[in-house]
Design a protein around this motif. Structure first.
Motif, short mmCIF file in Angstrom:
data_model
loop_
_atom_site.label_atom_id
_atom_site.label_comp_id
_atom_site.label_asym_id
_atom_site.label_seq_id
_atom_site.Cartn_x
_atom_site.Cartn_y
_atom_site.Cartn_z
N UNK A 188 12.45 84.94 -13.42
CA UNK A 188 12.50 84.66 -14.62
C UNK A 188 13.78 84.78 -15.46
N UNK A 189 14.72 85.66 -14.69
CA UNK A 189 16.21 85.69 -15.37
C UNK A 189 16.78 84.49 -15.28
N UNK A 190 16.73 83.35 -14.61
CA UNK A 190 17.34 82.12 -14.56
C UNK A 190 16.99 81.61 -15.98
N UNK A 191 15.76 81.43 -16.18
CA UNK A 191 15.26 80.73 -17.47
C UNK A 191 15.80 81.69 -18.69
N UNK A 192 15.49 83.04 -18.68
CA UNK A 192 15.94 83.66 -19.78
C UNK A 192 17.52 83.45 -20.04
N UNK A 193 18.27 83.59 -18.88
CA UNK A 193 19.78 83.37 -18.97
C UNK A 193 20.14 81.89 -19.77
N UNK A 194 19.40 80.90 -19.10
CA UNK A 194 19.70 79.73 -19.87
C UNK A 194 19.48 79.47 -21.28
N UNK A 195 18.29 80.27 -21.54
CA UNK A 195 17.88 80.28 -23.21
C UNK A 195 19.22 81.01 -23.70
N UNK A 196 19.48 82.19 -23.39
CA UNK A 196 20.45 83.03 -23.80
C UNK A 196 21.69 82.37 -24.05
N UNK A 197 22.21 81.41 -22.91
CA UNK A 197 23.42 80.59 -22.89
C UNK A 197 23.55 79.65 -24.18
N UNK A 198 22.24 78.79 -24.37
CA UNK A 198 22.24 77.91 -25.33
C UNK A 198 22.34 78.56 -26.82
N UNK A 199 21.47 79.97 -26.94
CA UNK A 199 21.81 80.48 -28.29
C UNK A 199 23.08 81.02 -28.47
N UNK A 200 23.74 81.70 -27.48
CA UNK A 200 25.07 82.00 -27.84
C UNK A 200 25.98 80.89 -28.01
N UNK A 201 25.86 79.87 -27.40
CA UNK A 201 26.72 78.68 -27.59
C UNK A 201 26.47 78.13 -28.91
N UNK A 202 25.21 77.83 -29.47
CA UNK A 202 25.22 77.65 -30.79
C UNK A 202 25.66 78.74 -31.74
N UNK A 203 25.48 79.95 -31.64
CA UNK A 203 25.73 80.79 -32.67
C UNK A 203 27.41 80.97 -32.64
N UNK A 204 28.02 80.85 -31.77
CA UNK A 204 29.60 80.87 -31.59
C UNK A 204 30.08 79.61 -32.41
N UNK A 205 29.51 78.50 -32.15
CA UNK A 205 30.03 77.17 -32.75
C UNK A 205 29.61 77.25 -34.37
N UNK A 206 28.41 77.72 -34.82
CA UNK A 206 28.11 78.07 -36.06
C UNK A 206 29.02 78.96 -36.88
N UNK A 207 29.61 79.76 -36.02
CA UNK A 207 30.57 80.94 -36.65
C UNK A 207 31.89 80.11 -37.04
N UNK A 208 32.16 79.07 -36.34
CA UNK A 208 33.59 78.82 -36.45
C UNK A 208 34.42 78.77 -35.41
N UNK A 209 33.87 79.36 -34.15
CA UNK A 209 34.67 79.63 -32.74
C UNK A 209 34.65 78.42 -32.31
N UNK A 210 33.80 78.41 -30.97
CA UNK A 210 33.61 77.31 -30.15
C UNK A 210 32.58 77.80 -29.18
N UNK A 211 31.69 76.40 -29.08
CA UNK A 211 30.47 76.74 -27.96
C UNK A 211 31.00 77.33 -26.62
N UNK A 212 32.24 77.24 -26.31
CA UNK A 212 32.67 77.50 -25.04
C UNK A 212 32.95 79.04 -25.14
N UNK A 213 33.42 79.74 -26.16
CA UNK A 213 33.70 81.31 -26.05
C UNK A 213 32.08 81.77 -26.00
#
Length: 399
Positions: A225-250
């Motif tokens: 299950x860690x793979x699925x949860x990790x990928x969800x976490x990746x999408x959330x962090x990428x969106x949040x960083x881009x929303x904050x004005x940093x970059x989705x890569x950060x």
């Protein structure tokens, strides 16, 4: 023909051209497939294919096709950066903190200073600075690009050299891991949108708070299950960083850095990295090549690329030479480590793409950085292989 058909033609070109060059020309010694894919991306861009066959290029790589390719490319590179974050081993770095700190600090600092000097000189001529850049952002961005070590590509090269799982390979991973943290931290500062500092503070505070909960969850759920949860976490962090004005890569890097490597099966993690490189990364290289610009003039771009390459390579060699003197390494050991750490590859291309996206560098500067990354990666295997043969006794040294 429909957009779907042009998209599939583009995909056939993206996967067939680099593979055929790599296989038929047998370039693996000096240009691994990842390098050939990057070069092919440049050749398929507007500077080469677009200039020679403008109608064909405009038809196959139309705006709708490029938009579709970009969606796949974004996710591919997010996965790649996420895996690089997961592979950071901060515990090992802490156990060898004096050696790791000295080597990583010098390996980052010396080429950074030399690269900043090159960038400052570039500012004397127009055409290099991005539309939204301050001089300090440009200088620090180019300087840091010269200091980057491409951890994921370096892992692939060390696997081929059969040193990745040996003590020398683990030392290189420690040094490059610490530099990776600094690189992404500096990138966050460079691209910070001061008009959205409030959002960025919310992102960082939220990441710290939710990250504690996320780590607790990952340790309690089954490994599958860690793979699925990790990928969800990746999408959330990428969106949040881009929303904050940093970059989705950060966000992608932070999403991986907070994960412990031992939570995943190492063979499965290696397989995922290889499969991302096989299935999706070539699309990213193509989209990168489509950004290449030559309007400043071919000679100027190549001169800038050569100056940055010199700063990057000489800086790493000076740094590891100094580290070798301080830590009393064997003769030649510093040069061997320096040539490994100067590898640029995909991480620097990602770094340069972020600077271009934020309009901190021009298309011409991006092209020079891309050429520098390709040349740096091509130098690694030819320069390291004979040194490894002469210094085989140091491969098993853990410090």
């Amino acid at each position: 023909m429909t957009t779907t058909e042009y998209y599939l033609i583009a995909m056939v070109i993206i996967f067939s051209v680099p593979y055929l060059i790599w296989r038929l020309a047998r370039t693996d010694y000096f240009a691994p497939l990842v390098v050939v894919q990057t070069v092919a991306g440049i050749l398929l861009g507007p500077g080469v294919l677009g200039a020679a066959f403008p109608d064909f290029h405009a038809t196959v790589f139309s705006a709708p096709v490029i938009q579709s390719l970009n969606g796949l490319a974004w996710w591919a590179v997010m996965l790649f950066v996420w895996i690089a974050g997961i592979e950071l081993d901060l515990k090992q770095a802490w156990q060898h903190r004096r050696e790791s700190g000295i080597t990583a600090g010098l390996a980052l600092g010396v080429p950074l200073v030399l690269g900043c000097g090159v960038a400052a000189a570039m500012l004397l001529w127009p055409g290099w600075l991005g539309a939204k850049a301050s001089s300090w952002q440009f200088v620090l961005g180019v300087g840091m690009a010269c200091a980057v070590t491409a951890l994921p590509v370096l892992i692939l090269l060390m696997e081929k050299m059969d040193i990745l799982r040996k003590p020398l390979g683990q030392r290189i991973l420690r040094y490059s891991s610490l530099d990776d943290i600094a690189i992404w931290g500096v990138l966050a500062i460079i691209v910070m949108d001061w008009e959205r500092v409030g959002r960025q503070a919310i992102f960082l505070a939220g990441f710290a708070a939710v990250g504690v909960l996320f780590r607790g969850l990952m340790q309690r759920i089954p490994p599958r299950d860690r793979w699925y949860v990790g990928l969800i976490w990746l999408g959330v962090c990428g969106f949040a960083a881009d929303w904050a004005g940093l970059h989705f890569m950060v966000g992608a890097f932070l999403a991986g850095a907070i994960i412990d490597t031992h939570w995943f099966d190492q063979d499965q993690l290696d397989a995922l990295r290889h499969n991302v490189l096989l299935v999706a990364a070539p699309v990213y290289f193509l989209s990168t090549g489509l950004r290449t610009q030559w309007t400043v003039g071919g000679a100027s771009v190549f001169i800038a690329a050569g100056a940055m390459l010199a700063a990057a390579v000489i800086g790493k060699l000076i740094a590891t030479g100094l580290a070798g003197r301080i830590l009393k390494w064997a003769p030649g050991e510093g040069a061997l480590i320096g040539w490994l750490l100067q590898t640029k590859g995909l991480v620097m291309i990602i770094f340069a793409n972020v600077l271009l996206d934020k309009q901190l560098i021009s298309g011409e500067t991006f092209t020079a950085l891309l050429l520098m990354a390709v040349a740096s990666t091509m130098l690694t295997t030819p320069m390291v292989t004979p040194r490894l043969a002469r210094l085989a006794h140091i491969v098993q040294r853990s410090t």
